[in-house]
Design a protein around this motif. Structure first.
Motif, PDB file in Angstrom:
ATOM      1  N   UNK A   1      69.462  73.918  36.133  1.00  0.00           N
ATOM      2  CA  UNK A   1      70.847  74.212  35.757  1.00  0.00           C
ATOM      3  C   UNK A   1      71.247  73.438  34.507  1.00  0.00           C
ATOM      4  N   UNK A   2      72.270  73.921  33.774  1.00  0.00           N
ATOM      5  CA  UNK A   2      72.685  73.281  32.524  1.00  0.00           C
ATOM      6  C   UNK A   2      72.988  71.799  32.657  1.00  0.00           C
ATOM      7  N   UNK A   3      73.656  71.418  33.755  1.00  0.00           N
ATOM      8  CA  UNK A   3      74.015  70.003  33.913  1.00  0.00           C
ATOM      9  C   UNK A   3      72.769  69.130  34.003  1.00  0.00           C
ATOM     10  N   UNK A   4      71.753  69.622  34.698  1.00  0.00           N
ATOM     11  CA  UNK A   4      70.516  68.850  34.819  1.00  0.00           C
ATOM     12  C   UNK A   4      69.802  68.771  33.480  1.00  0.00           C
ATOM     13  N   UNK A   5      69.811  69.860  32.739  1.00  0.00           N
ATOM     14  CA  UNK A   5      69.156  69.851  31.422  1.00  0.00           C
ATOM     15  C   UNK A   5      69.857  68.871  30.489  1.00  0.00           C
ATOM     16  N   UNK A   6      71.180  68.891  30.504  1.00  0.00           N
ATOM     17  CA  UNK A   6      71.939  67.982  29.644  1.00  0.00           C
ATOM     18  C   UNK A   6      71.683  66.530  30.026  1.00  0.00           C
ATOM     19  N   UNK A   7      71.637  66.248  31.329  1.00  0.00           N
ATOM     20  CA  UNK A   7      71.391  64.878  31.782  1.00  0.00           C
ATOM     21  C   UNK A   7      69.992  64.418  31.392  1.00  0.00           C
ATOM     22  N   UNK A   8      69.029  65.323  31.473  1.00  0.00           N
ATOM     23  CA  UNK A   8      67.657  64.970  31.110  1.00  0.00           C
ATOM     24  C   UNK A   8      67.553  64.695  29.619  1.00  0.00           C
ATOM     25  N   UNK A   9      68.176  65.531  28.805  1.00  0.00           N
ATOM     26  CA  UNK A   9      68.154  65.296  27.358  1.00  0.00           C
ATOM     27  C   UNK A   9      68.817  63.965  27.019  1.00  0.00           C
ATOM     28  N   UNK A  10      69.913  63.646  27.719  1.00  0.00           N
ATOM     29  CA  UNK A  10      70.589  62.367  27.474  1.00  0.00           C
ATOM     30  C   UNK A  10      69.683  61.193  27.824  1.00  0.00           C
ATOM     31  N   UNK A  11      68.919  61.333  28.900  1.00  0.00           N
ATOM     32  CA  UNK A  11      67.989  60.271  29.300  1.00  0.00           C
ATOM     33  C   UNK A  11      66.892  60.103  28.245  1.00  0.00           C
ATOM     34  N   UNK A  12      66.388  61.234  27.727  1.00  0.00           N
ATOM     35  CA  UNK A  12      65.379  61.159  26.669  1.00  0.00           C
ATOM     36  C   UNK A  12      65.959  60.505  25.423  1.00  0.00           C
ATOM     37  N   UNK A  13      67.204  60.873  25.090  1.00  0.00           N
ATOM     38  CA  UNK A  13      67.834  60.296  23.895  1.00  0.00           C
ATOM     39  C   UNK A  13      68.002  58.792  24.038  1.00  0.00           C
ATOM     40  N   UNK A  14      68.275  58.327  25.263  1.00  0.00           N
ATOM     41  CA  UNK A  14      68.410  56.883  25.491  1.00  0.00           C
ATOM     42  C   UNK A  14      67.111  56.156  25.186  1.00  0.00           C
ATOM     43  N   UNK A  15      65.987  56.807  25.427  1.00  0.00           N
ATOM     44  CA  UNK A  15      64.702  56.188  25.132  1.00  0.00           C
ATOM     45  C   UNK A  15      64.505  55.990  23.634  1.00  0.00           C
ATOM     46  N   UNK A  16      65.203  56.795  22.843  1.00  0.00           N
ATOM     47  CA  UNK A  16      65.078  56.670  21.391  1.00  0.00           C
ATOM     48  C   UNK A  16      65.794  55.439  20.845  1.00  0.00           C
ATOM     49  N   UNK A  17      66.675  54.851  21.649  1.00  0.00           N
ATOM     50  CA  UNK A  17      67.401  53.663  21.176  1.00  0.00           C
ATOM     51  C   UNK A  17      66.431  52.547  20.808  1.00  0.00           C
ATOM     52  N   UNK A  18      65.400  52.359  21.635  1.00  0.00           N
ATOM     53  CA  UNK A  18      64.416  51.319  21.343  1.00  0.00           C
ATOM     54  C   UNK A  18      63.613  51.666  20.086  1.00  0.00           C
ATOM     55  N   UNK A  19      63.279  52.935  19.945  1.00  0.00           N
ATOM     56  CA  UNK A  19      62.576  53.389  18.740  1.00  0.00           C
ATOM     57  C   UNK A  19      63.440  53.132  17.512  1.00  0.00           C
ATOM     58  N   UNK A  20      64.725  53.485  17.596  1.00  0.00           N
ATOM     59  CA  UNK A  20      65.638  53.257  16.473  1.00  0.00           C
ATOM     60  C   UNK A  20      65.705  51.775  16.109  1.00  0.00           C
ATOM     61  N   UNK A  21      65.717  50.919  17.123  1.00  0.00           N
ATOM     62  CA  UNK A  21      65.770  49.482  16.870  1.00  0.00           C
ATOM     63  C   UNK A  21      64.521  49.006  16.138  1.00  0.00           C
TER      64      UNK A  21
END
Length: 222
Positions: free
Chosen positions: A4-24
């Motif tokens: 469902x859309x809500x699950x997809x959005x939550x998963x993408x947000x979780x993946x994006x959070x992993x990029x914070x360390x990469x950005x740092x």
């Protein structure tokens, strides 16, 4: 079955959070780049005939730190928070990164009058970056991952060939374009993934050595 859309959005947000360390990691690499350039320029300005011993040593440290950073973000361990591993999560779950959701994320940032143009532009950009289908083409993800590995190899080879046996007499004129170009490509890859996941962009390279730092560097060589 498609999530469902809500699950997809939550998963993408979780993946994006992993990029914070990469950005740092990447931002720190650009800070080190600015400091290295400022230090090199100041040494050359104050004492252009110096033997280059100190600068050669510092350049070795700097280049190895960049090599370590790019290796870290290109790490193929699927359980890591590397950029490669985050691309891998998208590759394994292409339904979580659809063309329509990519377009909708972009449209949400604009007013109604701009929606048609934004939809058209985003649709074109999705095709250019992620394939012609309704979902991200896994083969495109493999290309992003391979470029990361190629850039990690480029930097490692440069350090092995040019830095490991660096002649202090030529360090002031050393061309680090290969290393810096690899950094720029890796940062662009991170932002391509940001566009896909949360429609943000991180200006990793917009860093500078503050005037106070430059004054401190100058005092070292006066």
């Amino acid at each position: 079955m498609t999530a469902p859309p809500a699950e997809r959005a939550a998963t993408r947000a979780k993946w994006a959070e992993r990029l914070v360390r990469v950005d740092s990691h990447l931002t720190q690499a650009y800070v080190h780049r600015e400091i290295w350039q400022a230090l090199r320029d100041e040494i050359v300005r104050v004492n252009p005939t110096a033997d280059g011993g100190f600068l050669a040593s510092y350049t070795h440290i700097y280049a190895e730190s960049v090599m370590s950073t790019i290796r870290r973000v290109a790490d193929k361990d699927p359980d890591s928070d590397s950029l490669w591993a985050t691309w891998e999560r998208v590759r394994r779950n292409p339904a979580f990164a659809s063309r329509q959701e990519y377009i909708d994320l972009a449209v949400a940032h604009f007013g109604p009058d701009d929606h048609p143009a934004v939809r058209e532009q985003s649709d074109r950009h999705f095709t250019e970056s992620f394939g012609e289908g309704d979902r991200v083409d896994p083969a495109r993800i493999v290309e992003y991952q391979q470029r990361l590995r190629d850039d990690a190899a480029t930097v490692s080879n440069f350090v092995d060939r040019r830095i490991a046996h660096l002649d202090p007499k030529v360090v002031a004129g050393l061309d680090l374009t290969d290393i810096h170009s690899a950094m720029d490509r890796v940062a662009a890859s991170a932002n391509d993934l940001h566009r896909l996941l949360d429609r943000t962009m991180v200006a990793h390279n917009l860093v500078a050595v503050p005037p106070g730092w430059r004054a401190s560097l100058r005092s070292l060589f006066c």
